[in-house]
Design a protein around this motif. Structure first.
Motif, PDB file in Angstrom:
ATOM      1  N   ALA A  53      43.149  32.814  39.516  1.00 54.76           N
ATOM      2  CA  ALA A  53      42.811  33.945  38.641  1.00 54.76           C
ATOM      3  C   ALA A  53      43.360  33.718  37.234  1.00 54.76           C
ATOM      4  N   ARG A  54      44.583  33.208  37.145  1.00 58.74           N
ATOM      5  CA  ARG A  54      45.170  32.943  35.825  1.00 58.74           C
ATOM      6  C   ARG A  54      44.388  31.871  35.072  1.00 58.74           C
ATOM      7  N   ILE A  55      43.922  30.850  35.775  1.00 58.74           N
ATOM      8  CA  ILE A  55      43.112  29.805  35.134  1.00 58.74           C
ATOM      9  C   ILE A  55      41.803  30.391  34.616  1.00 58.74           C
ATOM     10  N   GLU A  56      41.165  31.225  35.428  1.00 57.29           N
ATOM     11  CA  GLU A  56      39.912  31.864  35.015  1.00 57.29           C
ATOM     12  C   GLU A  56      40.135  32.754  33.795  1.00 57.29           C
ATOM     13  N   ILE A  57      41.244  33.500  33.790  1.00 56.70           N
ATOM     14  CA  ILE A  57      41.548  34.374  32.657  1.00 56.70           C
ATOM     15  C   ILE A  57      41.815  33.545  31.407  1.00 56.70           C
ATOM     16  N   ALA A  58      42.526  32.442  31.550  1.00 57.34           N
ATOM     17  CA  ALA A  58      42.784  31.564  30.395  1.00 57.34           C
ATOM     18  C   ALA A  58      41.491  30.955  29.869  1.00 57.34           C
ATOM     19  N   LYS A  59      40.571  30.646  30.762  1.00 58.02           N
ATOM     20  CA  LYS A  59      39.305  30.031  30.363  1.00 58.02           C
ATOM     21  C   LYS A  59      38.391  31.031  29.658  1.00 58.02           C
ATOM     22  N   THR A  60      38.266  32.234  30.229  1.00 58.25           N
ATOM     23  CA  THR A  60      37.338  33.226  29.673  1.00 58.25           C
ATOM     24  C   THR A  60      37.969  34.106  28.601  1.00 58.25           C
ATOM     25  N   LYS A  61      39.292  34.087  28.524  1.00 55.61           N
ATOM     26  CA  LYS A  61      40.054  34.940  27.592  1.00 55.61           C
ATOM     27  C   LYS A  61      39.858  36.426  27.885  1.00 55.61           C
ATOM     28  N   LEU A  62      39.426  36.746  29.119  1.00 51.88           N
ATOM     29  CA  LEU A  62      39.218  38.132  29.535  1.00 51.88           C
ATOM     30  C   LEU A  62      39.849  38.344  30.909  1.00 51.88           C
ATOM     31  N   VAL A  63      40.481  39.506  31.083  1.00 58.17           N
ATOM     32  CA  VAL A  63      41.090  39.866  32.371  1.00 58.17           C
ATOM     33  C   VAL A  63      40.068  40.662  33.171  1.00 58.17           C
ATOM     34  N   ASP A  92      46.854  45.729  26.865  1.00 58.19           N
ATOM     35  CA  ASP A  92      46.380  44.375  27.158  1.00 58.19           C
ATOM     36  C   ASP A  92      47.340  43.584  28.050  1.00 58.19           C
ATOM     37  N   PHE A  93      48.008  44.267  28.955  1.00 57.44           N
ATOM     38  CA  PHE A  93      48.922  43.626  29.892  1.00 57.44           C
ATOM     39  C   PHE A  93      48.563  44.161  31.275  1.00 57.44           C
ATOM     40  N   TYR A  94      48.241  43.265  32.203  1.00 58.05           N
ATOM     41  CA  TYR A  94      47.694  43.661  33.496  1.00 58.05           C
ATOM     42  C   TYR A  94      48.525  43.121  34.643  1.00 58.05           C
ATOM     43  N   ARG A  95      48.539  43.877  35.700  1.00 61.06           N
ATOM     44  CA  ARG A  95      49.228  43.488  36.931  1.00 61.06           C
ATOM     45  C   ARG A  95      48.184  42.948  37.895  1.00 61.06           C
ATOM     46  N   ASP A 108      45.519  46.500  54.753  1.00 59.53           N
ATOM     47  CA  ASP A 108      46.542  47.542  54.667  1.00 59.53           C
ATOM     48  C   ASP A 108      47.902  47.075  55.166  1.00 59.53           C
ATOM     49  N   GLN A 109      47.940  46.010  55.941  1.00 60.28           N
ATOM     50  CA  GLN A 109      49.196  45.449  56.442  1.00 60.28           C
ATOM     51  C   GLN A 109      49.189  43.937  56.242  1.00 60.28           C
ATOM     52  N   PRO A 110      49.266  43.509  54.972  1.00 60.07           N
ATOM     53  CA  PRO A 110      49.196  42.068  54.716  1.00 60.07           C
ATOM     54  C   PRO A 110      50.440  41.341  55.203  1.00 60.07           C
ATOM     55  N   LEU A 111      50.262  40.080  55.494  1.00 58.03           N
ATOM     56  CA  LEU A 111      51.379  39.238  55.897  1.00 58.03           C
ATOM     57  C   LEU A 111      52.224  38.871  54.683  1.00 58.03           C
ATOM     58  N   HIS A 112      51.573  38.768  53.515  1.00 60.51           N
ATOM     59  CA  HIS A 112      52.301  38.457  52.283  1.00 60.51           C
ATOM     60  C   HIS A 112      51.598  39.123  51.106  1.00 60.51           C
ATOM     61  N   THR A 113      52.380  39.620  50.156  1.00 64.33           N
ATOM     62  CA  THR A 113      51.867  40.196  48.914  1.00 64.33           C
ATOM     63  C   THR A 113      52.559  39.510  47.754  1.00 64.33           C
ATOM     64  N   LEU A 114      51.768  39.080  46.773  1.00 66.90           N
ATOM     65  CA  LEU A 114      52.304  38.408  45.601  1.00 66.90           C
ATOM     66  C   LEU A 114      51.809  39.137  44.364  1.00 66.90           C
ATOM     67  N   THR A 115      52.707  39.394  43.419  1.00 65.16           N
ATOM     68  CA  THR A 115      52.371  40.105  42.196  1.00 65.16           C
ATOM     69  C   THR A 115      52.638  39.217  40.998  1.00 65.16           C
ATOM     70  N   GLY A 116      51.721  39.263  40.039  1.00 62.27           N
ATOM     71  CA  GLY A 116      51.882  38.531  38.795  1.00 62.27           C
ATOM     72  C   GLY A 116      51.355  39.381  37.649  1.00 62.27           C
ATOM     73  N   PHE A 117      51.652  38.957  36.445  1.00 62.70           N
ATOM     74  CA  PHE A 117      51.230  39.695  35.265  1.00 62.70           C
ATOM     75  C   PHE A 117      50.535  38.753  34.299  1.00 62.70           C
ATOM     76  N   VAL A 118      49.489  39.253  33.630  1.00 62.64           N
ATOM     77  CA  VAL A 118      48.749  38.474  32.639  1.00 62.64           C
ATOM     78  C   VAL A 118      48.474  39.361  31.436  1.00 62.64           C
ATOM     79  N   SER A 119      48.219  38.714  30.318  1.00 58.92           N
ATOM     80  CA  SER A 119      47.872  39.486  29.122  1.00 58.92           C
ATOM     81  C   SER A 119      46.520  39.028  28.624  1.00 58.92           C
ATOM     82  N   GLY A 120      45.855  39.915  27.948  1.00 58.79           N
ATOM     83  CA  GLY A 120      44.547  39.617  27.375  1.00 58.79           C
ATOM     84  C   GLY A 120      43.672  40.851  27.432  1.00 58.79           C
ATOM     85  N   PRO A 121      42.575  40.817  26.718  1.00 56.16           N
ATOM     86  CA  PRO A 121      41.666  41.968  26.756  1.00 56.16           C
ATOM     87  C   PRO A 121      40.926  42.021  28.082  1.00 56.16           C
TER      88      PRO A 121
END
Length: 128
Positions: A53-63, A92-95, A108-121
């Motif tokens: 997702a971060r690579i796609e956001i960096a490529k398109t410059k859109l979140v 312009d800051f997204y979770r 609703d009961q995931p085995l793992h949850t990972l959170t990250g943050f990105v910026s952009g329009p």
């Protein structure tokens, strides 16, 4: 020169009490190892999806907005993932949150949850 019947009976009683406990302990340990293995693989799947997702956001410059879902194959199994994007209080800051489960109904009961943050329009969703 040998064991008496009483000594043999006592030894059998002790073995009869200890053997089930040992088998149960080994079974629990095997279950624990499998759970840790599954959690580790789920963590890798989540990390891969967040990075993608971060690579796609960096490529398109859109979140992207909303939620995406999919299936990834890893370690010979199918892993179901859900990726959501939500606004934060900072402009312009997204979770980004990735949830991973071994079953399709596990959102609703995931085995793992990972959170990250990105910026952009945000990408234009067509509303407004």
């Amino acid at each position: 020169r040998g064991f008496t019947l009483v000594e043999v009976m006592v030894a059998l009683i002790i073995a009869g009490l200890l053997l089930p406990a040992l088998l149960m302990a080994f079974g629990n340990q095997a279950d624990g190892v499998a759970h840790i293995r599954d959690k580790s693989i789920a963590q890798w799947v989540a990390s891969n999806q967040l990075t993608q997702a971060r690579i796609e956001i960096a490529k398109t410059k859109l979140v992207f907005q909303g939620e995406r879902q999919g299936v990834s194959s890893m370690a010979g199994r199918e892993w179901y993932w859900w990726l959501s994007s939500s606004k934060t209080e900072v402009e312009d800051f997204y979770r980004l949150e990735v949830r991973v489960a071994p079953q399709e109904q596990g959102q609703d009961q995931p085995l793992h949850t990972l959170t990250g943050f990105v910026s952009g329009p945000a990408e234009n969703t067509g509303s407004g």
